[in-house]
Write a protein that holds these residues in place. Structure first.
Motif, PDB file in Angstrom:
ATOM      1  N   VAL A 141      -5.059  14.502   6.751  1.00  0.00           N
ATOM      2  CA  VAL A 141      -5.348  14.262   8.169  1.00  0.00           C
ATOM      3  C   VAL A 141      -6.209  13.008   8.303  1.00  0.00           C
ATOM      4  O   VAL A 141      -7.202  12.855   7.588  1.00  0.00           O
ATOM      5  CB  VAL A 141      -6.084  15.469   8.796  1.00  0.00           C
ATOM      6  N   VAL A 142      -5.794  12.108   9.184  1.00  0.00           N
ATOM      7  CA  VAL A 142      -6.610  10.937   9.516  1.00  0.00           C
ATOM      8  C   VAL A 142      -6.645  10.840  11.042  1.00  0.00           C
ATOM      9  O   VAL A 142      -5.591  10.801  11.677  1.00  0.00           O
ATOM     10  CB  VAL A 142      -6.017   9.635   8.916  1.00  0.00           C
ATOM     11  N   SER A 143      -7.824  10.859  11.613  1.00  0.00           N
ATOM     12  CA  SER A 143      -7.918  10.739  13.076  1.00  0.00           C
ATOM     13  C   SER A 143      -8.564   9.407  13.443  1.00  0.00           C
ATOM     14  O   SER A 143      -9.320   8.832  12.643  1.00  0.00           O
ATOM     15  CB  SER A 143      -8.733  11.897  13.668  1.00  0.00           C
ATOM     16  N   HIS A 170      -6.363   0.719   1.771  1.00  0.00           N
ATOM     17  CA  HIS A 170      -5.385   1.637   2.370  1.00  0.00           C
ATOM     18  C   HIS A 170      -4.113   1.677   1.526  1.00  0.00           C
ATOM     19  O   HIS A 170      -4.022   1.017   0.485  1.00  0.00           O
ATOM     20  CB  HIS A 170      -5.057   1.164   3.790  1.00  0.00           C
ATOM     21  N   LYS A 171      -3.138   2.408   2.015  1.00  0.00           N
ATOM     22  CA  LYS A 171      -1.795   2.410   1.407  1.00  0.00           C
ATOM     23  C   LYS A 171      -0.810   2.471   2.573  1.00  0.00           C
ATOM     24  O   LYS A 171       0.107   3.315   2.604  1.00  0.00           O
ATOM     25  CB  LYS A 171      -1.658   3.628   0.464  1.00  0.00           C
ATOM     26  N   ALA A 172      -1.026   1.576   3.541  1.00  0.00           N
ATOM     27  CA  ALA A 172      -0.268   1.652   4.799  1.00  0.00           C
ATOM     28  C   ALA A 172       1.190   1.248   4.636  1.00  0.00           C
ATOM     29  O   ALA A 172       1.995   1.482   5.534  1.00  0.00           O
ATOM     30  CB  ALA A 172      -0.955   0.790   5.867  1.00  0.00           C
ATOM     31  N   LYS A 176       2.369   5.340   6.202  1.00  0.00           N
ATOM     32  CA  LYS A 176       2.309   4.464   7.384  1.00  0.00           C
ATOM     33  C   LYS A 176       1.543   5.094   8.544  1.00  0.00           C
ATOM     34  O   LYS A 176       0.925   4.390   9.330  1.00  0.00           O
ATOM     35  CB  LYS A 176       3.729   4.103   7.836  1.00  0.00           C
ATOM     36  N   PHE A 177       1.606   6.400   8.680  1.00  0.00           N
ATOM     37  CA  PHE A 177       0.920   7.034   9.816  1.00  0.00           C
ATOM     38  C   PHE A 177      -0.573   7.207   9.513  1.00  0.00           C
ATOM     39  O   PHE A 177      -1.414   6.780  10.281  1.00  0.00           O
ATOM     40  CB  PHE A 177       1.533   8.404  10.125  1.00  0.00           C
ATOM     41  N   THR A 178      -0.865   7.874   8.387  1.00  0.00           N
ATOM     42  CA  THR A 178      -2.270   8.215   8.106  1.00  0.00           C
ATOM     43  C   THR A 178      -3.091   6.968   7.757  1.00  0.00           C
ATOM     44  O   THR A 178      -3.958   6.551   8.541  1.00  0.00           O
ATOM     45  CB  THR A 178      -2.356   9.251   6.961  1.00  0.00           C
ATOM     46  N   THR A 179      -2.810   6.341   6.625  1.00  0.00           N
ATOM     47  CA  THR A 179      -3.644   5.181   6.292  1.00  0.00           C
ATOM     48  C   THR A 179      -3.260   3.981   7.168  1.00  0.00           C
ATOM     49  O   THR A 179      -4.038   3.047   7.317  1.00  0.00           O
ATOM     50  CB  THR A 179      -3.631   4.830   4.780  1.00  0.00           C
ATOM     51  N   GLY A 180      -2.046   4.048   7.779  1.00  0.00           N
ATOM     52  CA  GLY A 180      -1.669   3.025   8.762  1.00  0.00           C
ATOM     53  C   GLY A 180      -2.615   3.064   9.955  1.00  0.00           C
ATOM     54  O   GLY A 180      -3.062   2.019  10.453  1.00  0.00           O
ATOM     55  N   LEU A 181      -2.937   4.273  10.413  1.00  0.00           N
ATOM     56  CA  LEU A 181      -3.883   4.417  11.535  1.00  0.00           C
ATOM     57  C   LEU A 181      -5.272   3.909  11.140  1.00  0.00           C
ATOM     58  O   LEU A 181      -5.947   3.212  11.908  1.00  0.00           O
ATOM     59  CB  LEU A 181      -3.952   5.898  11.960  1.00  0.00           C
ATOM     60  N   PHE A 182      -5.682   4.247   9.922  1.00  0.00           N
ATOM     61  CA  PHE A 182      -7.000   3.806   9.431  1.00  0.00           C
ATOM     62  C   PHE A 182      -7.075   2.269   9.452  1.00  0.00           C
ATOM     63  O   PHE A 182      -8.059   1.684   9.909  1.00  0.00           O
ATOM     64  CB  PHE A 182      -7.203   4.341   8.006  1.00  0.00           C
ATOM     65  N   LEU A 183      -5.998   1.621   9.001  1.00  0.00           N
ATOM     66  CA  LEU A 183      -5.947   0.156   8.975  1.00  0.00           C
ATOM     67  C   LEU A 183      -5.958  -0.413  10.404  1.00  0.00           C
ATOM     68  O   LEU A 183      -6.691  -1.368  10.690  1.00  0.00           O
ATOM     69  CB  LEU A 183      -4.698  -0.311   8.217  1.00  0.00           C
ATOM     70  N   GLU A 184      -5.177   0.208  11.276  1.00  0.00           N
ATOM     71  CA  GLU A 184      -5.106  -0.266  12.680  1.00  0.00           C
ATOM     72  C   GLU A 184      -6.497  -0.221  13.326  1.00  0.00           C
ATOM     73  O   GLU A 184      -6.943  -1.178  13.946  1.00  0.00           O
ATOM     74  CB  GLU A 184      -4.135   0.648  13.432  1.00  0.00           C
ATOM     75  N   VAL A 185      -7.193   0.910  13.129  1.00  0.00           N
ATOM     76  CA  VAL A 185      -8.535   1.054  13.694  1.00  0.00           C
ATOM     77  C   VAL A 185      -9.477   0.007  13.076  1.00  0.00           C
ATOM     78  O   VAL A 185     -10.285  -0.610  13.770  1.00  0.00           O
ATOM     79  CB  VAL A 185      -9.078   2.495  13.458  1.00  0.00           C
ATOM     80  N   GLY A 186      -9.329  -0.211  11.782  1.00  0.00           N
ATOM     81  CA  GLY A 186     -10.165  -1.203  11.094  1.00  0.00           C
ATOM     82  C   GLY A 186      -9.996  -2.588  11.691  1.00  0.00           C
ATOM     83  O   GLY A 186     -10.981  -3.301  11.927  1.00  0.00           O
TER      84      GLY A 186
END
Ligand code: NAI
Length: 335
Positions: A141-143, A170-172, A176-186
């Motif tokens: 889970v990544v929020s 990351h590993k976007a 793509k969804f979980t660490t992709g979201l983390f990268l997008e927020v970053g």
């Protein structure tokens, strides 16, 4: 004077705690210890591995220094470290790794601080059998909210400590969804800090870069499992878990801890190295904005590692023990 909850913990915990108390007393650190119990020892004395009184004390004083706690394998109570993280929502695990004098490693210019998201990712423990013994699934889970607060914490740290760069790992390309979201927020948060350089790296490249050219990294921020692995890698670059400290930060509490365990094999023998715990305690002083005292203790550590190596414990190449190391630090600190 700030009150700090002190949990000596199990195994070598009481020995290294005594060392920290002696060093802090000599350094005249402005701290009032509030000693509390937790871990295996607390089951015997308080009937619980995490007594209510300990939780209440941390709620009241908001800062704690925690020694290693023994977690029984298999049967018995769950990890108290995990319980404390969850109870106080300690979302940021912070692990600095810095080259030290007198510690023999090939990496001489390391000065990185790793921020690991501490509450989500694959560590939520949501696992199921698709077919028992044949196929299993694990949920990560990544929020946005959790990503925002850890990434902001990393940028704020960079600003406050005069750091120049934040690297997000990351590993976007695959997740793509979980660490992709983390990268997008970053990327969004990086726009709010134009003075701090921002880069992102894929975890596999990061693992190689950390070993090939670790000096290029400054502040690193990543998700839970990548952070778990990279923070030990970072410790390995500078001499291992025996020489690195750690802090867990939340909105309402901060718990600083030794990253190593309770070392039952050497407990009670006076051989434990207090250095990792001392570095955690120094991080705690910085958190309490007692930076001058923190710097004095850090300088004393460097002097002892450089000039009094024989007084250090065997695990870092010395010929001494817990007491000789503690006394060497106190001698340097004494006027
Ligand atoms: P450990 O870290 O206690 O010991 C591994 C090896 O490193 C042992 O040979 C030990 O003697 C040595 N070592 C560890 N700290 C040292 C120090 N300060 N000075 C000199 N040598 C040191 O790991 P292990 O044996 O896997 O775990 C023992 C217990 O500690 C378990 O119950 C485990 O659950 C608990 N543990 C607690 C942690 C915490 O409270 N943060 C973290 C890791 C383990």
């Amino acid at each position: 004077m700030p009150h700090v909850v002190l949990i000596p913990g199990d195994g070598i915990g009481p020995e290294i705690t005594q060392s920290i108390q002696q060093i802090f007393k000599t350094a005249q650190a402005d701290i009032q210890w509030v000693e509390c119990a937790a871990g295996e020892g607390a089951v015997a004395t308080h009937g619980s591995p995490l007594p209510d009184g300990t939780i209440e004390a941390i709620e009241r004083h908001r800062v704690a220094l925690k020694g290693p706690l023994t977690t029984p394998i298999g049967a018995g109570f769950r990890s108290i470290n995990v319980a404390l993280r969850q109870h106080f929502d300690l979302f940021a695990n912070i692990r600095p790794a810095r080259t030290l004098p007198g510690i023999d490693t090939p990496f001489r210019h390391v000065g990185m601080v790793l921020f690991r998201e501490n509450t989500q990712g694959l560590y939520i423990g949501r696992e199921t059998w698709v077919q028992e013994g044949i196929e299993a699934e694990s949920v990560a889970v990544v929020s946005r909210k959790a990503s925002e607060r850890i990434i902001k914490a990393a940028f704020e740290y960079a600003v406050q400590h005069g750091r120049k760069k934040v690297s997000l790992i990351h590993k976007a390309n695959i997740l793509k969804f979980t660490t992709g979201l983390f990268l997008e927020v970053g990327k969004e948060i990086a726009m709010e800090y134009p003075a701090i350089q921002f880069e992102d790296l894929i975890i596999d490249n990061m693992a190689m870069q950390m070993v090939m050219r670790p000096e290029q990294f400054d502040v690193i921020v990543t998700t839970n499992m990548f952070g778990d692995i990279l923070s030990d890698l970072a410790s390995g670059l500078v001499g291992g878990l025996g020489v690195t400290g750690a802090g867990n930060l939340g909105e309402n509490a901060a718990i600083f801890e030794a990253v190593h365990g309770s070392a039952p094999d050497i407990a009670g023998k006076g051989l434990a190295n207090p250095l990792a715990f001392l570095f955690s305690a120094v991080m705690m002083l910085e958190h309490l904005e007692q930076t001058k005292t923190a710097e004095r203790i850090r300088a004393a550590i460097y002097t002892v590692l450089q000039e009094h190596k024989d007084e250090c414990t065997a695990d870092i190449g010395g010929q001494g023990n817990t007491l000789s190391f503690t006394e060497a630090i106190c001698n340097v600190l004494s006027p």
